[in-house]
Design an enzyme around this catalytic site. Structure first.
Site, short mmCIF file in Angstrom:
data_model
loop_
_atom_site.label_atom_id
_atom_site.label_comp_id
_atom_site.label_asym_id
_atom_site.label_seq_id
_atom_site.Cartn_x
_atom_site.Cartn_y
_atom_site.Cartn_z
CB ALA A 1 32.48 26.12 28.23
CB ALA A 2 27.54 22.65 26.56
N GLY A 3 27.54 25.68 25.05
CA GLY A 3 26.87 26.36 24.21
C GLY A 3 27.40 27.05 23.64
CG ASP A 4 29.71 30.09 25.82
OD1 ASP A 4 29.02 30.68 25.75
OD2 ASP A 4 30.27 30.41 27.51
#
Length: 305
Positions: free
Chosen positions: A250-253
């Protein structure tokens, strides 16, 4: 000003298996523990936008099952408008299995289910919602044909569109023309442009290729190194904040959702919005899970005073 953000995307129940190291082909290994949480790229992006203060709505689809209600309830807890989430009688709610090793690296296997069963007609009922928004985000865990219809409506009403081309796939005809900002990681960018991302010159070459496709604004996220940006007004690189990563899920999200809460519709503050998004994602990677790891605006402010 608070941005009104609409996310068209995926809703998945994530099962994370915590392991010491990734298995080799044919190898059976022991999982040390298992956790279940709400996720999906769309849900993650929407929650990140909402927790950073954006008035957020969701367009998507779940199955007629307990997991579907679980996902709707998860979004409601962050005051996300779920009125435009359809229930599919035929296909189950999307799910993902995540292998997470002790170094915080992950491998993810996704079952599309109701997400992939979405049809372009789902968007017609959401035109008024899109018209009233500032930003529309989509990614590739739902069919591109649906995104194309939604982005056409967005452009009709002067709404800014952000595309996260993940998982990587070639853009269908007509989609590039209705994308205002594309946000791939370095692998996804190289997949679309056929130019490897490894230095400033190659990033500039990627930007030039996207411009030729019709997409004038670009951000390439490059993991713990930072992010490159390019607009007609200029380009640059913003380094990441150095932290110890426990889980990169979920880092990119988080980055995209947080960015959408801050970005001006004309991208005039892209560097400041990008820096804020980097702060948000740097907190996410220090925590476990998808939705549970996404920080609020207050947490971001306290971490980076």
């Amino acid at each position: 000003m608070t941005n009104k953000v609409v996310v068209l995307g995926s809703l998945n129940v994530d099962t994370t298996l915590h392991i010491a190291q990734m298995p080799k082909p044919g190898e059976t290994i022991r999982a040390m523990s298992k956790t279940n949480s709400a996720g999906g790229k769309g849900a993650n992006q929407a929650v990140a936008a909402a927790r950073s203060g954006a008035a957020t709505s969701f367009i998507g689809q779940v199955g007629k099952d307990g997991n579907g209600q679980f996902m709707i309830d998860a979004l409601k807890r962050d005051q996300i408008n779920v009125d435009h989430i359809k229930v599919d009688d035929q296909d189950g709610t999307g799910s993902a299995v995540i292998l997470l090793d002790e170094n915080g690296q992950n491998s993810i296997m996704v079952y599309g289910g109701a997400n992939q069963a979405m049809k372009p007609t789902i968007v017609a009922d959401s035109e008024a919602l899109i018209e009233s928004s500032d930003i529309l985000i989509s990614e590739f865990e739902t069919p591109q044909e649906v995104t194309l219809e939604a982005f056409k409506l967005a452009k009709k009403h002067g709404v800014t569109t952000i595309l996260n081309p993940a998982p990587a796939a070639k853009l269908i005809d007509g989609l590039a023309e209705v994308v205002d900002l594309i946000v791939p990681n370095e692998t996804e960018s190289a997949s679309l442009t056929e130019i490897e991302v490894n230095d400033q010159a190659s990033m500039d070459a990627n930007a030039e290729k996207f411009t030729k496709m019709g997409i004038k604004n670009l951000i390439i996220t490059i993991g713990d190194r930072g992010a490159y940006y390019h607009t007609p007004a200029g380009s640059g690189f913003v380094p990441a904040f150095k932290v110890h990563a426990k889980d990169t899920t979920a880092a990119g999200d988080t980055f995209i959702g947080a960015l959408s809460s801050e970005i001006n519709k004309d991208f005039s503050n892209i560097k400041a919005a990008l820096t804020y998004a980097q702060k948000a994602s740097s907190i996410t990677v220090q925590r476990l899970g998808a939705l549970p790891s996404i920080p609020t605006a207050k947490e971001i402010a306290n971490q980076y005073k």
